[in-house]
Design a protein around this motif. Structure first.
Motif, PDB file in Angstrom:
ATOM      1  N   CYS A 128       0.817  -1.212   0.000  1.00 11.79           N
ATOM      2  CA  CYS A 128       0.000   0.000   0.000  1.00 11.79           C
ATOM      3  C   CYS A 128       0.852   1.264   0.000  1.00 11.79           C
ATOM      4  CB  CYS A 128      -0.965  -0.003   1.177  1.00 11.79           C
ATOM      5  SG  CYS A 128      -0.189  -0.140   2.800  1.00 11.79           S
ATOM      6  N   ALA A 151       1.140   3.743  -3.088  1.00 13.42           N
ATOM      7  CA  ALA A 151       0.267   4.899  -3.314  1.00 13.42           C
ATOM      8  C   ALA A 151       0.932   6.182  -2.837  1.00 13.42           C
ATOM      9  CB  ALA A 151      -1.068   4.696  -2.602  1.00 13.42           C
ATOM     10  N   SER A 152       1.557   6.144  -1.667  1.00 12.57           N
ATOM     11  CA  SER A 152       2.265   7.316  -1.159  1.00 12.57           C
ATOM     12  C   SER A 152       3.454   7.656  -2.043  1.00 12.57           C
ATOM     13  CB  SER A 152       2.729   7.066   0.277  1.00 12.57           C
ATOM     14  OG  SER A 152       1.625   6.898   1.141  1.00 12.57           O
ATOM     15  N   HIS A 186      -9.031  -2.010   0.649  1.00  9.09           N
ATOM     16  CA  HIS A 186      -7.724  -2.363   1.203  1.00  9.09           C
ATOM     17  C   HIS A 186      -7.828  -3.510   2.213  1.00  9.09           C
ATOM     18  CE1 HIS A 186      -3.752  -0.651   3.061  1.00  9.09           C
ATOM     19  NE2 HIS A 186      -3.752  -1.970   3.011  1.00  9.09           N
ATOM     20  N   SER A 227      -9.797   2.549   1.883  1.00  5.79           N
ATOM     21  CA  SER A 227      -9.104   1.959   3.022  1.00  5.79           C
ATOM     22  C   SER A 227      -9.917   0.858   3.690  1.00  5.79           C
ATOM     23  CB  SER A 227      -8.772   3.056   4.039  1.00  5.79           C
ATOM     24  OG  SER A 227      -8.138   2.506   5.167  1.00  5.79           O
ATOM     25  N   TYR A 286      -4.284   5.612  -4.745  1.00  2.00           N
ATOM     26  CA  TYR A 286      -4.615   4.571  -3.770  1.00  2.00           C
ATOM     27  C   TYR A 286      -5.421   3.452  -4.430  1.00  2.00           C
ATOM     28  CZ  TYR A 286      -5.710   2.987   1.049  1.00  2.00           C
ATOM     29  OH  TYR A 286      -5.814   2.290   2.240  1.00  2.00           O
ATOM     30  N   GLY A 323      -1.369   5.462   5.401  1.00  2.00           N
ATOM     31  CA  GLY A 323      -1.335   5.921   4.016  1.00  2.00           C
ATOM     32  C   GLY A 323      -2.191   7.137   3.699  1.00  2.00           C
ATOM     33  N   LEU A 334     -10.833   8.234   0.131  1.00  2.00           N
ATOM     34  CA  LEU A 334      -9.707   7.560   0.782  1.00  2.00           C
ATOM     35  C   LEU A 334     -10.206   6.618   1.871  1.00  2.00           C
ATOM     36  CD1 LEU A 334      -7.139  10.503   1.107  1.00  2.00           C
ATOM     37  CD2 LEU A 334      -6.984   8.557  -0.447  1.00  2.00           C
TER      38      LEU A 334
END
Length: 204
Positions: free
Chosen positions: A10, A13-14, A106, A102, A157, A66, A98
């Motif tokens: 993950c 994404a950052s 995710h 998440s 993301y 994240g 987001l």
């Protein structure tokens, strides 16, 4: 700034957001098995959670999670449009998306990566993911990006977690708009650079 990452996790994404923002960041790869960094440190002494991403700021502070890291990085370059202005409805739409990614995507992948997960748990996760991808497919059939009319942190993301589908046997063929979105994001120069730097494709 230093970003602690693991290839394709993950944290990608950052990493993408940092490159899209044109930021100069140092990368330190984390072996999630033994929690050792490429620089030879015990990652747990850096981030007690033991999870990537973690961002070491220039003042020595550590930022984790994240969605928080992506917004922080995006705000270093407001002109990039990666995150809308604070206190605008668009900013809350970004946070809404987001949060959705998440919690509804995710975390739903986690049982699929666990070889000890019961078949019933895997089936439940796959069904839940397909329901959520159905919603996203409708959105992406009408809009090029998830929030507003340009690429944001939410797109980075979604691209990252959706890349996991092929690795866990999740069939996304029923969601053509999602698959087209994946190709569109993958073609972006900053995304190509991030994938190359993590060894996921040949470096550009």
């Amino acid at each position: 700034m230093k970003l602690y990452f693991s290839p394709g996790a993950c944290s990608l994404a950052s990493h993408i957001v940092a490159r899209e923002a044109g930021l100069d960041i140092e990368l330190d790869q984390v072996n999630l098995g033994n929690k050792e960094t490429a620089s030879g440190k015990d990652f747990r002494t850096i981030n007690a959670k033991g999870c990537v991403p973690a961002l070491e700021l220039d003042n020595g502070e550590l930022l984790t999670e994240g969605p928080a890291i992506m917004q922080y990085l995006a705000d270093r370059n407001p002109a990039s449009g990666l995150a809308p202005a604070h206190d605008s409805i668009a900013r809350y739409r970004l946070q809404e998306m987001l949060g959705f990614i998440s919690t509804e995507l995710h975390k739903r992948y986690s049982p699929l990566f666990n070889p000890n997960s019961l078949d019933s748990v895997r089936a439940e996760s796959i069904a839940a993911l397909q329901r959520q991808y159905g919603l996203l497919d409708k959105r992406l059939a009408e809009h090029e990006w998830l929030v507003g009319d340009h690429f944001t942190a939410a797109d980075a993301y979604l691209f990252t977690v959706t890349n996991w589908a092929a690795h866990v046997g999740l069939d996304l063929s029923a969601f053509p708009a999602v698959l087209t979105f994946q190709k569109r994001v993958a073609a972006r120069p900053a995304v190509q650079a991030a994938l190359g730097a993590e060894g996921l494709i040949p470096k550009q």
